[in-house]
Design a protein around this motif. Structure first.
Motif, PDB file in Angstrom:
ATOM      1  N   SER A 175     -13.567 -85.912  -9.623  1.00  0.00           N
ATOM      2  CA  SER A 175     -13.243 -84.479  -9.579  1.00  0.00           C
ATOM      3  C   SER A 175     -14.384 -83.649  -9.006  1.00  0.00           C
ATOM      4  O   SER A 175     -14.242 -82.432  -8.833  1.00  0.00           O
ATOM      5  CB  SER A 175     -12.907 -83.967 -10.985  1.00  0.00           C
ATOM      6  N   ALA A 176     -15.532 -84.263  -8.736  1.00  0.00           N
ATOM      7  CA  ALA A 176     -16.694 -83.499  -8.268  1.00  0.00           C
ATOM      8  C   ALA A 176     -16.520 -83.048  -6.822  1.00  0.00           C
ATOM      9  O   ALA A 176     -15.851 -83.715  -6.018  1.00  0.00           O
ATOM     10  CB  ALA A 176     -17.958 -84.344  -8.392  1.00  0.00           C
ATOM     11  N   LEU A 177     -17.106 -81.929  -6.498  1.00  0.00           N
ATOM     12  CA  LEU A 177     -17.116 -81.412  -5.129  1.00  0.00           C
ATOM     13  C   LEU A 177     -18.459 -80.719  -4.900  1.00  0.00           C
ATOM     14  O   LEU A 177     -19.079 -80.203  -5.826  1.00  0.00           O
ATOM     15  CB  LEU A 177     -15.953 -80.440  -4.903  1.00  0.00           C
ATOM     16  N   TRP A 178     -18.933 -80.738  -3.661  1.00  0.00           N
ATOM     17  CA  TRP A 178     -20.187 -80.043  -3.352  1.00  0.00           C
ATOM     18  C   TRP A 178     -20.316 -79.826  -1.852  1.00  0.00           C
ATOM     19  O   TRP A 178     -19.655 -80.479  -1.046  1.00  0.00           O
ATOM     20  CB  TRP A 178     -21.393 -80.825  -3.886  1.00  0.00           C
ATOM     21  N   PHE A 193     -23.497 -88.392  -9.546  1.00  0.00           N
ATOM     22  CA  PHE A 193     -22.853 -87.712  -8.415  1.00  0.00           C
ATOM     23  C   PHE A 193     -23.375 -86.273  -8.293  1.00  0.00           C
ATOM     24  O   PHE A 193     -23.604 -85.779  -7.201  1.00  0.00           O
ATOM     25  CB  PHE A 193     -21.338 -87.705  -8.620  1.00  0.00           C
ATOM     26  N   VAL A 194     -23.551 -85.626  -9.459  1.00  0.00           N
ATOM     27  CA  VAL A 194     -24.047 -84.257  -9.445  1.00  0.00           C
ATOM     28  C   VAL A 194     -25.530 -84.219  -9.088  1.00  0.00           C
ATOM     29  O   VAL A 194     -26.009 -83.320  -8.417  1.00  0.00           O
ATOM     30  CB  VAL A 194     -23.797 -83.591 -10.810  1.00  0.00           C
ATOM     31  N   ARG A 195     -26.282 -85.226  -9.543  1.00  0.00           N
ATOM     32  CA  ARG A 195     -27.717 -85.254  -9.300  1.00  0.00           C
ATOM     33  C   ARG A 195     -28.032 -85.411  -7.818  1.00  0.00           C
ATOM     34  O   ARG A 195     -29.022 -84.887  -7.320  1.00  0.00           O
ATOM     35  CB  ARG A 195     -28.348 -86.391 -10.105  1.00  0.00           C
ATOM     36  N   LEU A 196     -27.177 -86.092  -7.067  1.00  0.00           N
ATOM     37  CA  LEU A 196     -27.436 -86.352  -5.645  1.00  0.00           C
ATOM     38  C   LEU A 196     -27.486 -85.070  -4.820  1.00  0.00           C
ATOM     39  O   LEU A 196     -28.483 -84.824  -4.138  1.00  0.00           O
ATOM     40  CB  LEU A 196     -26.364 -87.304  -5.105  1.00  0.00           C
ATOM     41  N   PRO A 197     -26.461 -84.206  -4.831  1.00  0.00           N
ATOM     42  CA  PRO A 197     -26.569 -82.964  -4.045  1.00  0.00           C
ATOM     43  C   PRO A 197     -27.672 -82.052  -4.549  1.00  0.00           C
ATOM     44  O   PRO A 197     -28.280 -81.327  -3.774  1.00  0.00           O
ATOM     45  CB  PRO A 197     -25.207 -82.322  -4.202  1.00  0.00           C
ATOM     46  N   ALA A 198     -27.935 -82.086  -5.855  1.00  0.00           N
ATOM     47  CA  ALA A 198     -29.000 -81.249  -6.382  1.00  0.00           C
ATOM     48  C   ALA A 198     -30.340 -81.656  -5.784  1.00  0.00           C
ATOM     49  O   ALA A 198     -31.177 -80.808  -5.460  1.00  0.00           O
ATOM     50  CB  ALA A 198     -29.048 -81.351  -7.904  1.00  0.00           C
ATOM     51  N   ARG A 199     -30.541 -82.962  -5.603  1.00  0.00           N
ATOM     52  CA  ARG A 199     -31.796 -83.434  -5.011  1.00  0.00           C
ATOM     53  C   ARG A 199     -31.906 -82.984  -3.568  1.00  0.00           C
ATOM     54  O   ARG A 199     -32.968 -82.586  -3.088  1.00  0.00           O
ATOM     55  CB  ARG A 199     -31.857 -84.951  -5.103  1.00  0.00           C
ATOM     56  N   GLY A 250     -21.262 -76.565  -5.720  1.00  0.00           N
ATOM     57  CA  GLY A 250     -20.871 -77.823  -6.348  1.00  0.00           C
ATOM     58  C   GLY A 250     -20.058 -77.536  -7.584  1.00  0.00           C
ATOM     59  O   GLY A 250     -19.984 -76.398  -8.048  1.00  0.00           O
ATOM     60  N   GLY A 251     -19.431 -78.549  -8.099  1.00  0.00           N
ATOM     61  CA  GLY A 251     -18.637 -78.346  -9.296  1.00  0.00           C
ATOM     62  C   GLY A 251     -17.554 -79.397  -9.417  1.00  0.00           C
ATOM     63  O   GLY A 251     -17.676 -80.511  -8.885  1.00  0.00           O
ATOM     64  N   PHE A 252     -16.490 -79.030 -10.076  1.00  0.00           N
ATOM     65  CA  PHE A 252     -15.408 -79.968 -10.351  1.00  0.00           C
ATOM     66  C   PHE A 252     -14.080 -79.246 -10.180  1.00  0.00           C
ATOM     67  O   PHE A 252     -13.957 -78.053 -10.443  1.00  0.00           O
ATOM     68  CB  PHE A 252     -15.510 -80.514 -11.776  1.00  0.00           C
TER      69      PHE A 252
END
Length: 502
Positions: free
Chosen positions: A352-355, A11-17, A337-339
């Motif tokens: 809990s992730a948000l971005w 989930f975190v890797r997706l917005p980072a890409r 992004g974050g949690f």
């Protein structure tokens, strides 16, 4: 790895890409779009040959340029030892090194704009809503809850139109100018120390001359005293001999004042209290060595002050480009992004992730001439830097010509003065013979003594001036410095030759 952890990671890797893709697209879009004039080194006049060199020095194949330790050309071990201490202990040089380090740090600061800024602001709160919070019968009335947030925010200013690169370029050239300023101070300190050192040695030679003269006058005074006691001379002649003896003795004592001041100045140059340094007397007797001059066009590459002025012209040129970017929109990429969770145990889980990812652009529509004024200011600053650069070049050639002329003329004067010293000594010898034979009065001897002493003191002073002008010529030629000593990338490296900077 648990399933929840794998979900969080993907989930975190997706917005980072997505953010990386947007940054790459923005950079590719604006590569090569820098605005502003291309820099060209200003033209400065350089004569084909030095006017004042004449036949002062015959060029030798081994004398093509000065070395970094240019003072070794004088072959004076005491001077060499003193010069080596400047780089270690001189406080003015340490201040110049600190100023160079300051300019390097400023360059690294603006260079960081090439990269995005990441900021984290974690927080943990526990909150309770009022039971009487409107509207009534709200599901949140009287609610108490925890809120754990671990956000990471990204901001990035795209180098559109060269807005970042032009600023970095200007600061880099300012840092290079600061490096050249450091070389100017370094050269000036070494040269001034050498001038003061040889001034002290010249005074040692003058003091030795006066001591020898006092000894001769003491003998003459005793001779007149004996003649007076024997009835062969008058009391007037005795007092005349006493007068010139004491006058010369006072002159000898006076030399010590100037000599002590030069000794104190040398001590300060090497970072010592004046009381901690004593220069042993060493009368100056040898003329300066031949100084390799080179051709005028080389001076533009060997004077650190010229290099500093040229780098400031380049920096001012970059400022013109930076001012022009105000006519174009700025582009910023924003991401976060974050949690966030009400429980610390579920904070790092996928749900809990948000971005968020976005971009913004800003363009001035109306500024009532501010941008035009900013561009005019940058252009005027460039013109001023060019004028200063050309004035620095002209002053450099003037200093070389001045000292070439001084050395050439002083060498001729020294030859003529040597003849005058010989003639004065011969005249004194004849006057002494005439006085001892009773042909003339002692006044003629005194006149000859004054003339001989004045000519010898003048010869000593001419030698001291020749040494000083030789050092000033070396300084005017750059003291063996070369433009290649400037660091190309002062933000990451660039230890300077001839300094203790890192």
């Amino acid at each position: 790895m648990t399933r929840s952890h794998r979900k969080v990671e993907s989930f975190v890797r997706l917005p980072a890409r997505w953010m990386a893709l947007m940054v790459a697209l923005a950079v590719l879009q604006f590569v090569g779009c820098a605005v502003g004039p291309k820099y060209k080194t200003p033209v400065a006049p350089a004569p084909p040959a030095y006017k004042e060199i004449g036949n002062w020095k015959t060029a030798q194949p081994s004398d093509q340029e000065l070395g970094g330790n240019w003072w070794e050309i004088f072959q004076d071990p005491q001077l060499n030892a003193l010069e080596q201490q400047i780089n270690v202990s001189n406080q003015n040089l340490k201040a110049a090194v600190a100023q160079y380090q300051e300019s390097r740090a400023a360059l690294r600061y603006v260079r960081a704009d090439y990269y995005p800024t990441l900021m984290a602001s974690p927080s943990a709160t526990r909150q309770k809503y009022s039971n009487n919070r409107p509207p009534k019968s709200s599901t949140f009335d009287g609610l108490t809850f925890n809120d754990f947030v671990l956000p990471i925010n990204l901001s990035y200013q795209v180098n559109a139109w060269g807005r970042v690169s032009k600023n970095v370029e200007s600061y880099r050239e300012q840092a290079q100018a600061s490096a050249a300023d450091l070389a100017v101070i370094n050269l000036s300190l070494h040269a001034t120390l050498a001038v003061d050192y040889f001034a002290a040695r010249s005074l040692d030679a003058e003091e030795k001359l006066l001591k020898d003269t006092v000894a001769q006058y003491q003998q003459a005074f005793q001779l007149n005293e004996d003649r007076y006691q024997g009835g062969l001379a008058s009391e007037v002649e005795v007092e005349q001999a006493r007068t010139i003896l004491e006058t010369t003795r006072a002159q000898m004592i006076d030399v010590e004042v100037a000599r002590s001041q030069f000794e104190h100045a040398v001590a300060v140059f090497i970072g010592k209290p004046p009381g901690d340094l004593s220069l042993p007397p060493l009368p100056l007797t040898t003329p300066p060595p031949p100084i390799p001059v080179g051709i005028p066009s080389e001076l533009l590459e060997r004077r650190p002050d010229i290099a500093a002025a040229e780098r400031r012209v380049a920096s001012a040129n970059a400022q013109i480009g930076l001012a022009k970017t105000a006519y174009y929109p700025s582009l910023n990429i924003l991401g976060s992004g974050g949690f966030e969770s009400g429980s610390i145990t579920t904070l790092l889980q996928g749900p809990s992730a948000l971005w968020s990812v976005g971009a913004s652009s800003l363009m001035t529509v109306l500024d009532v001439g501010r941008r035009r004024a900013l561009n005019d200011e940058a252009k005027a600053g460039y013109d001023s830097s060019v004028a200063s650069f050309r004035e620095t070049v002209l002053t450099a050639f003037q200093q070389v010509e001045d000292n070439l002329a001084a050395l050439r003329i002083l060498e001729q004067e020294a030859g003529v003065q040597a003849v005058a010293v010989q003639a004065a000594q011969r005249s004194l010898d004849l006057s002494n013979t005439r006085y001892e034979g009773g042909v003339t009065s002692y006044l003629e001897v005194i006149t000859a003594q004054n003339a001989a002493l004045a000519d010898e003191v003048t010869a000593v002073n001419i030698l001291g001036r020749r040494m000083a002008n030789a050092i000033l010529l070396i300084q005017a030629l750059g003291g063996g410095w070369d433009r290649s000593s400037l660091p190309e990338r002062p933000e990451c490296c660039g230890k300077l030759v001839g300094s203790n900077s890192k």
